[in-house]
Every structure is written in structure tokens, then in C-alpha cells.
Design an enzyme around this catalytic site. Sequence first.
Site: not given
Ligand code: F6P
Length: 358
Positions: A116-117, A140, A183-184, A284
Site C-alpha cells: 500500500g505504501s 504479511d 497476514g491480511r 505479532q
Molecule cells: O499489514 C499488516 C497488518 O498487521 C495486517 O496483518 C493486519 O490485517 C493489519 O495490518 C492491521 O492493521 P491495524 O494496525 O491498522 O489494526
Amino acid sequence: MAKTIGILTSGGDCAGLNAVMRAVVSRARLLGWKVLGIQNGTAGLLDKPYKVRELTIQDIDGFTMRRGGTILGTTNSRDPFNYPMEDGSYKDRTDEIIAAMKELGIEALIGIGGDGSFDILSRLAKKGGINMVGVPKTIDNDLAMTDVSVGFDTALEVATEALDRLQPTAASHDRVMILEVMGRDAGHIALNAGIAGGADVILIPEIKYSIEAIAKKIAEVKESGRNFALVIVSEAVKSPDGEKREVVYHGGEKRYGGIADFLGPRIAEATGFETRATVLGHVQRGAQPTHNDRLLALALGVKAVDLINEGEFGKMVAWQNRAAVAVPIEDAIAKCRVVEPTDPLIHTARSLGISFGD
Ligand code: F6P
């Protein structure tokens, strides 16, 4: 006068970001560049005065590399092309960022980020003629063109340890423990940690499952004389009828979450086992980086500065066959790298008797 590299962290944090900065500052110093840290991703350039500070060798001392998180701060919800304003509207603020970089004399930018970034930063670079190099980070591990991204190994360590900790309590109470990991849309964390942590069932978004197949595996475990079972599930796994499990946060932001709680009672009903669900969540991301993550971060950080020094831009540094290389940034983000059916670890898992619930 030393030329200036700007550096920022963007997207969700993970372990190893500070180690990248240590490498960048150390290498830049040797090559005669100075490093300007930009706080909170590109958002640091939207505040006046700008939220920037020179990163010196003292900033990046022996302690910093060992710390999780990012000393620069980060954001995963302030896209400069569609920036959320206080009155609830959205605005393109990229011209302000480009102007700030020019004013600060930033000749090259290192963005430490995920897909995304990189999508945002490379569009910004194109628009503003910014010389950019990316360093891949994401727990991820879904960026293409690199064997591994910074932060993944530490997340695996945490998830594996969680299974290690769940096993004795599962065995003490005759239970099925379900561990939900991040892990999205990619199942890499569940697949890797599930194998290393001795899971009986691994559920990933890439493989369709049924409750019946999970129950069958757990029945086999019981028949073999074992009184507990471990299930690991990726957060993006849907319910069997294809419904996404999501959590809606204040402000309407949605994130994956809730599949372990969904599965718990259904597995209990189908197996007769008591079940408990654990959602590992941001634990994590927050740990001290493992040695693998530190080495990766340091090697990629050095390579990023080398590329800048050689005038090579529009690239992401990548780890391939134990070497830091440069790849076109568009190739790295062209598609989300999910677990392929041909992933050798799928074969390993199946050969160990682990079920994917299929
Ligand atoms: O992309 C990293 C991640 O930790 C994903 O595994 C998770 O779905 C998301 O970011 C969580 O995002 P946030 O920190 O906005 O809750």
C-alpha cells in the site's frame, strides 16, 4: 556539503524498522550523505514546522536496533492523495509534500513500507520527480520479488511461541485451541508458524475448508490417543459460506478479525471438544526483532543507500538467494503474493499429516 536522503516508515509497523535506519545512517555517513528522518510517514511533511529531524549515528546507537516499532512513527490511514481532513472531507495534499521535500533539499527518499505504501510513494515520486528507493517491510510477507520482507520472521517467532504456549494448556484441559494470526489476504504467517508450532489444522485464505473436514482431522487426533488439538487460522479466512469476518473500528475503519471466535463453537459442536479462541493481534508486530530480521534489515538498508549513491531509483531492494538486489518497485506491488498451491510448505504440511480443512 553532504547531500540529503530523506527516510520514512509507512504503513503498519513491524520489528526491524529501526535496524533498517541503523544501516541507512551508517552507510550514508560512509558515503557522505546526511539522513533526514520524516515522522509519521509523509504526514510529517504536512505539519508546520515539518516533523523532521536529522538522524545521526548517536540516534541509531546500539539500543535502537534492538527495539521493535519505529522511532520515526508511522501511519496506515493518511493517504496524501486522499488525506482525511478534520472536517471529515478528503483532500489531495501531495503538492504540499513535494514542495516540502524540495524546500528541505531532499535529493533521494527511502520509503520503508509494504504494498500500500509503495503504491502511494511511487505515484508521489512520479508526480514530484522524487528519487525514491523502497525497503520492503511487512509481517504479511505479501510483497512479490523478495523472498522475505522485514518483520515477517519476528511475527513467525511470536506466532510459533503462541502455539508453544497454547499446547500445554490445551493438553491440560482436553481442549481444541484456535489461534488467529494476522497476514491480511496471504496465509504465510499461519502456514509457517502452523508447521513450526505443531498445529493439527492450518486454515489459510488460499484454501477452501469445511467444518466437517476440520472435525474429521480432530477425530483422527482423538482416535490416535491425543486429548487436545491445535488449530491456527489466518485472519482473512472467511466463514464456510464465504462471509468476511471483520471488525469495524471507531471512524468506520475495517480490519480482518473474528474468524477464531466464529469457528470455536462450530468446531466444539462438530467434535465434542471444548474450544477456546486466542487472537494474537498486534503482539505479532511489537516484538524485539529476531536475528534474521535484523540481518535482513541491515543488508537491505545498506543496499538502499548504495542504490541512491549510484543514482538508481524507482527500485525496491529485495532479498533473493541470500543477497540484496534491486527490483523495479512496480513489479513488487503488481500483485499480492499469496500462498501458491505449489508452495513447498504445503507439501511439507500435508506430509506431516497437517490438515488444511479441505
Ligand atoms: O499489514 C499488516 C497488518 O498487521 C495486517 O496483518 C493486519 O490485517 C493489519 O495490518 C492491521 O492493521 P491495524 O494496525 O491498522 O489494526
